[in-house]
Design an enzyme around this catalytic site. Structure first.
Site, PDB file in Angstrom:
ATOM      1  CG  ASP A  83      -2.854   4.652   8.840  1.00 41.42           C
ATOM      2  OD1 ASP A  83      -1.738   5.186   8.990  1.00 41.42           O
ATOM      3  OD2 ASP A  83      -3.286   4.279   7.724  1.00 41.42           O
ATOM      4  CG  HIS A 119      -1.229   3.499   4.872  1.00 39.00           C
ATOM      5  ND1 HIS A 119      -2.361   3.074   5.541  1.00 39.00           N
ATOM      6  CD2 HIS A 119      -0.864   2.474   4.058  1.00 39.00           C
ATOM      7  CE1 HIS A 119      -2.670   1.851   5.146  1.00 39.00           C
ATOM      8  NE2 HIS A 119      -1.775   1.471   4.251  1.00 39.00           N
ATOM      9  CB  SER A 144      -0.966   0.008   1.196  1.00 34.88           C
ATOM     10  OG  SER A 144      -0.269  -0.160   2.408  1.00 34.88           O
TER      11      SER A 144
END
Length: 263
Positions: free
Chosen positions: A238, A241, A34
């Site tokens: 979070d 990321h 990601s």
């Protein structure tokens, strides 16, 4: 019996009908999970209870007519954020390091005719074992890489940012170095590029056995493999990321690593 005239649509034979007007001559594979696909600027819309991209594009990530992207349907188009929108389709994509990297490399080009081609392949939440030869992810990456050079371009490097999904299990973390070595050797063999430069990113998030994965990434002893450390780059709330600003910084660092070691 007289012969019949048969009309074939472009959709049936794209390899005949389609030719990019200005195909890239310098090609870069973007792969991993990601943080390569890009989550910069992806925020929660609490009114609609869904994740959305804020559509903020830093100047370092601006589109340029000499930077192209290979779409999911294997056609070239002018690259723009989010690069992985039609590749990492399971989640909302935002800003990754690819455009900042490409713009920085393009600015250092010696020729005005150079065209950069980006080949997005990253998929969020994937462990390195899911990139083994024969897997869907690996074979798709190889297919896209092979297609990218159909018009004579040269694959200059693969940028690899992955590992957060390998920190939870001690066996996965301890075998990361072996798995990465196998991936590099397989990719070079299958693309017939025995010296393909690899620029990997040492992860900065994920918890668990992150130190073991980072140790493997930073200590990988293979020719033409360099590592850029993401440690210290800003994370989103979070704690997994990279923020948009951090992705820009990473893209510039990846470009510097490429230009310093392989140009």
């Amino acid at each position: 019996m007289e012969g019949r005239s048969i009309t074939t649509s472009a959709a049936e034979s794209p390899e005949i009908q389609y030719h990019p007007p200005n195909p890239p001559n310098q090609i870069f594979i973007l792969s991993g999970q990601s943080n390569m696909a890009g989550r910069g600027g992806v925020v929660k819309d609490h009114h609609q209870n869904r994740w959305v991209w804020d559509k903020i594009v830093p100047s370092e990530c601006s589109p340029d007519s000499s930077i192209l992207r290979l779409r999911a349907d294997l056609r070239w188009e002018e690259a723009r954020e989010p690069l992985h929108a039609d590749i990492d389709t399971g989640k909302v994509c935002g800003v990754g390091p690819g455009m900042a990297f490409a713009n920085a490399v393009r600015k250092r080009s010696d020729s005005d005719s150079d065209v950069i081609g980006l080949v997005p392949c990253a998929v969020g939440g994937t462990a390195i074992k899911e990139w083994e030869r024969g897997s869907r992810l690996y074979e798709t990456m190889v297919k896209r890489a092979e297609e990218s050079r159909r018009y004579g371009g040269e694959i200059k490097a693969m940028l690899w940012y992955q590992g957060e999904s390998d920190v939870s299990d001690i066996h996965d973390a301890e075998s990361y170095g072996r798995n990465m070595t196998r991936l590099v050797k397989n990719l070079r063999h299958d693309l017939n590029l025995p010296s393909l430069p690899i620029i990997q990113v040492a992860i900065t998030s994920g918890g668990g056995y992150i130190d073991k994965v980072r140790e493997a990434q930073l200590g990988l002893k293979l020719s033409n493999v360099v590592c850029v450390d993401a440690k210290g780059l800003q994370l989103k709330p979070d704690n997994l990321h990279l923020t948009t600003e951090a992705q820009v910084q990473l893209g510039l660092s990846l470009a510097q690593a490429y230009l310093s070691n392989f140009c």
